[in-house]
Design an enzyme around this catalytic site. Sequence first.
Site, PDB file in Angstrom:
ATOM      1  N   ASP A 148      16.203  -4.598   6.357  1.00  0.00           N
ATOM      2  CA  ASP A 148      18.037  -4.340   6.401  1.00  0.00           C
ATOM      3  C   ASP A 148      18.455  -4.605   4.960  1.00  0.00           C
ATOM      4  O   ASP A 148      19.247  -5.075   5.334  1.00  0.00           O
ATOM      5  CB  ASP A 148      18.079  -6.519   7.335  1.00  0.00           C
ATOM      6  CG  ASP A 148      19.367  -6.441   7.583  1.00  0.00           C
ATOM      7  OD1 ASP A 148      19.324  -5.053   7.625  1.00  0.00           O
ATOM      8  OD2 ASP A 148      19.743  -7.427   7.696  1.00  0.00           O
ATOM      9  N   HIS A 164      13.522  -1.826   9.266  1.00  0.00           N
ATOM     10  CA  HIS A 164      14.932  -1.850   9.422  1.00  0.00           C
ATOM     11  C   HIS A 164      15.762  -1.841   8.305  1.00  0.00           C
ATOM     12  O   HIS A 164      15.372  -2.315   7.448  1.00  0.00           O
ATOM     13  CB  HIS A 164      15.182  -3.204  10.211  1.00  0.00           C
ATOM     14  CG  HIS A 164      16.374  -3.702  10.450  1.00  0.00           C
ATOM     15  ND1 HIS A 164      16.417  -4.515  11.354  1.00  0.00           N
ATOM     16  CD2 HIS A 164      17.680  -3.615   9.118  1.00  0.00           C
ATOM     17  CE1 HIS A 164      18.216  -4.599  11.281  1.00  0.00           C
ATOM     18  NE2 HIS A 164      18.404  -3.925  10.419  1.00  0.00           N
ATOM     19  N   HIS A 189      19.662  -7.806  17.288  1.00  0.00           N
ATOM     20  CA  HIS A 189      20.577  -8.943  15.918  1.00  0.00           C
ATOM     21  C   HIS A 189      20.039  -9.526  17.194  1.00  0.00           C
ATOM     22  O   HIS A 189      20.699 -10.523  17.971  1.00  0.00           O
ATOM     23  CB  HIS A 189      21.261  -8.150  15.914  1.00  0.00           C
ATOM     24  CG  HIS A 189      22.445  -9.200  14.681  1.00  0.00           C
ATOM     25  ND1 HIS A 189      22.125  -8.927  13.698  1.00  0.00           N
ATOM     26  CD2 HIS A 189      22.002 -10.144  14.838  1.00  0.00           C
ATOM     27  CE1 HIS A 189      22.818  -9.931  12.523  1.00  0.00           C
ATOM     28  NE2 HIS A 189      22.989 -10.326  13.667  1.00  0.00           N
ATOM     29  N   HIS A 246      14.488  -9.061  11.961  1.00  0.00           N
ATOM     30  CA  HIS A 246      15.368  -9.776  11.075  1.00  0.00           C
ATOM     31  C   HIS A 246      15.222 -11.067  10.968  1.00  0.00           C
ATOM     32  O   HIS A 246      16.246 -12.203  10.009  1.00  0.00           O
ATOM     33  CB  HIS A 246      16.973  -9.288  10.146  1.00  0.00           C
ATOM     34  CG  HIS A 246      17.292  -9.161  10.522  1.00  0.00           C
ATOM     35  ND1 HIS A 246      18.519 -10.206  11.249  1.00  0.00           N
ATOM     36  CD2 HIS A 246      18.475  -7.983  11.366  1.00  0.00           C
ATOM     37  CE1 HIS A 246      19.259  -9.096  11.939  1.00  0.00           C
ATOM     38  NE2 HIS A 246      19.496  -7.696  11.677  1.00  0.00           N
ATOM     39  N   LYS A 295      18.994  -0.869  19.748  1.00  0.00           N
ATOM     40  CA  LYS A 295      19.778  -1.727  18.826  1.00  0.00           C
ATOM     41  C   LYS A 295      20.661  -2.466  19.782  1.00  0.00           C
ATOM     42  O   LYS A 295      21.592  -1.298  19.951  1.00  0.00           O
ATOM     43  CB  LYS A 295      19.822  -1.314  17.213  1.00  0.00           C
ATOM     44  CG  LYS A 295      20.688  -2.404  17.155  1.00  0.00           C
ATOM     45  CD  LYS A 295      20.010  -3.151  16.102  1.00  0.00           C
ATOM     46  CE  LYS A 295      20.080  -4.805  15.246  1.00  0.00           C
ATOM     47  NZ  LYS A 295      20.447  -4.032  14.168  1.00  0.00           N
TER      48      LYS A 295
END
Length: 354
Positions: A257, A17, A142, A180, A105
């Site tokens: 990230d 990521h 996300h 994340h 994504k």
Amino acid sequence: MTKATDTIEIRRPDDWHLHVRDGRAMQDVIVHTAAQFARAIIMPNLKPPVVSAQDAIAYRQRILAALPKEGVASQFQPLMTLYLTDNTPADEVARAKEAGVIGFKLYPAGATTNSDAGVTDIRRCDAVLAQMEKLDVPLLVHGEVTHSEIDVFDREAIFIEKILEPLRQRHPGLRIVFEHITTKQAVEYVRDADTQRFAKIAATVTPQHLLYNRNSIFSGGLRTHYYCLPVLKREEHRQAIVNIVASGNSRFFLGTDSAPHPKGAKESACGCAGCYTAWHAMSLYAEVFEQAGALDKLEGFASIYGPEFYGLPLNQGTLKLRRQTIQIPAEFPFGDEVVVPLRAGETTQWALVE
Ligand code: DOR
Ligand code: ZN
């Protein structure tokens, strides 16, 4: 007690990521990643976002052109993603797969940097998701709800219940990466997900969510370089994340990230979300695993579980780190501007051996 080790040598890792932006700024940051990682999943939240297979092919070319011409960094492979929108056509999935795109994504609209084009209601994407399920193209998520009435520290936990679990019920064959993760709820959800009923689910883990809790954002003043999304949480959440990666659970793997922003865009009245960790990522992760007494689990996390989940070969080369106190620079060039790394001006304990 055995003497602490002074060198680490692991199979060459990948970053599952990563944000590298575009243009000259991208050229300045990609080299930091390519010095440590063989491959990285490149996030599609450019302005405008990367929404088609064609966009991804062109972006990949720009990244490849920015790599050094010699040495191990010249071998770096960007793995491309597409940005899911309310209007993504279902047949884009086959085109994407054909072009080597590794996944789509999901940014809930308004969740984070450049997410205005994101999905307003995941049910609008059912046809695309069905196609992804059919062609076994993963969805990278996300995981935050975006309604303004929901407390920013609760957005991930509520996403699990309101969006993720129903989504997995509707698309039981869809492979999902919960990106994340920041909470013990996310740790438990991914750890305990039933793989009989559902397809594989995994999670990526950043260095900042392993190293820091939310106090770091407010330590002695407002520290914008510790602000990212999902935002850092309480210490109990950080500990849950450390414990799961230190246990060697293969559903949890490395995704930095790293998200560079120009210094002025971070140090502003409305500072952008994102921590820049590409330069020292492996050093930071090594620090966490050592503190947890789990250096022997670093290689699985960094170099094995990710490719296994994505069905890609393991890398052949190795990465070496040496115990050495190194100073993290105050800033790095970033196109016409500069980017301030996480923990700028302080030190880290593991140096990359070139
Ligand atoms: O902190 C973040 N920064 N979180 C995201 O989801 C996006 C990223 C960025 O692109 O800056
Ligand atoms: Zn990101």
